[in-house]
Design a protein around this motif. Structure first.
Motif, mmCIF file in Angstrom:
data_model
loop_
_atom_site.group_PDB
_atom_site.id
_atom_site.type_symbol
_atom_site.label_atom_id
_atom_site.label_comp_id
_atom_site.label_asym_id
_atom_site.label_seq_id
_atom_site.Cartn_x
_atom_site.Cartn_y
_atom_site.Cartn_z
ATOM 1 N N VAL A 19 128.616 -33.549 -25.943
ATOM 2 C CA VAL A 19 127.800 -34.628 -25.382
ATOM 3 C C VAL A 19 126.415 -34.118 -24.997
ATOM 4 O O VAL A 19 125.398 -34.737 -25.300
ATOM 5 N N THR A 26 119.985 -46.405 -31.420
ATOM 6 C CA THR A 26 120.174 -44.979 -31.150
ATOM 7 C C THR A 26 121.338 -44.761 -30.196
ATOM 8 O O THR A 26 122.184 -43.883 -30.416
ATOM 9 N N LEU A 27 121.399 -45.557 -29.131
ATOM 10 C CA LEU A 27 122.494 -45.431 -28.172
ATOM 11 C C LEU A 27 123.832 -45.732 -28.825
ATOM 12 O O LEU A 27 124.821 -45.025 -28.587
ATOM 13 N N LEU A 40 125.259 -43.837 -21.521
ATOM 14 C CA LEU A 40 124.183 -43.427 -22.422
ATOM 15 C C LEU A 40 123.017 -44.357 -22.109
ATOM 16 O O LEU A 40 123.177 -45.576 -22.138
ATOM 17 N N GLU A 60 125.011 -42.855 -31.028
ATOM 18 C CA GLU A 60 125.546 -41.760 -30.213
ATOM 19 C C GLU A 60 126.888 -42.154 -29.603
ATOM 20 O O GLU A 60 127.822 -41.333 -29.561
ATOM 21 N N VAL A 113 123.435 -40.009 -19.445
ATOM 22 C CA VAL A 113 122.985 -39.095 -20.500
ATOM 23 C C VAL A 113 121.827 -39.762 -21.225
ATOM 24 O O VAL A 113 121.981 -40.832 -21.815
ATOM 25 N N ARG A 114 120.681 -39.160 -21.174
ATOM 26 C CA ARG A 114 119.463 -39.713 -21.780
ATOM 27 C C ARG A 114 119.513 -39.486 -23.290
ATOM 28 O O ARG A 114 119.107 -38.452 -23.784
ATOM 29 N N ALA A 115 119.992 -40.471 -24.014
ATOM 30 C CA ALA A 115 120.197 -40.335 -25.461
ATOM 31 C C ALA A 115 119.101 -40.996 -26.284
ATOM 32 O O ALA A 115 119.078 -40.835 -27.502
ATOM 33 N N ALA A 116 118.204 -41.749 -25.629
ATOM 34 C CA ALA A 116 117.148 -42.452 -26.375
ATOM 35 C C ALA A 116 115.832 -42.434 -25.601
ATOM 36 O O ALA A 116 115.210 -43.475 -25.400
#
Length: 146
Positions: free
Chosen positions: A24, A103-104, A145, A107, A89-92
């Motif tokens: 992750v 994007t999120l 996310l 992931e 969790v900074r996914a984008a």
């Protein structure tokens, strides 16, 4: 003064949960202490019996990166209520709208393939809500996310 901290997770299977969170976050398992070429060698030297070798695990940021250490400890009881604290969790980062949500979701789909469960998707509302996806790790710990 800024203080260092670690985030601690309770778990039934620390090794499996550590592997999940490494994926992750892009973290790695904490290397064995100086003087040991493996954790098995360290645990042998310390006399830790085989049945206790999965009692804990630790993750650290990838080489050259920064972030808190994650510590995962075995507990006998299962998770029984909603977390009062969770990770986002900074996914984008820097993305907005449909691009951000795509994007999120990509992931989230990857993490579901690793054992997570998608709980809810909240799309942008045209106001302050930028959108996020709420998931649970393989042991039911909530995270988002965003």
């Amino acid at each position: 003064m800024t203080r260092e901290f670690q985030v601690t997770f309770d778990a039934a299977d620390p090794a499996a949960l550590a592997t999940f969170w490494c994926e992750v976050l892009g973290y790695r398992l904490q290397p064995p202490p100086p003087g040991f070429d493996s954790w098995d060698a360290a645990l042998d030297a310390w006399g830790v019996p085989a049945e206790h070798r999965n009692d804990r695990s630790a993750l650290v940021p990838a080489e050259g990166e920064t972030g808190p250490r994650l510590f995962i400890q075995k507990v006998p009881e299962p998770k029984s209520a909603k977390n009062r604290v969770h990770l986002d969790v900074r996914a984008a980062p820097g993305q907005t709208g449909a691009e951000r949500m795509a994007t999120l979701q990509t992931e989230a789909d990857r993490l579901v393939g690793l054992g997570a469960r998608q709980v809810r998707r909240v799309d942008p509302d045209g106001g302050p809500e930028q959108g996020f996806i709420w998931l649970e790790d393989p042991e039911g710990n909530e995270f988002c996310l965003d």
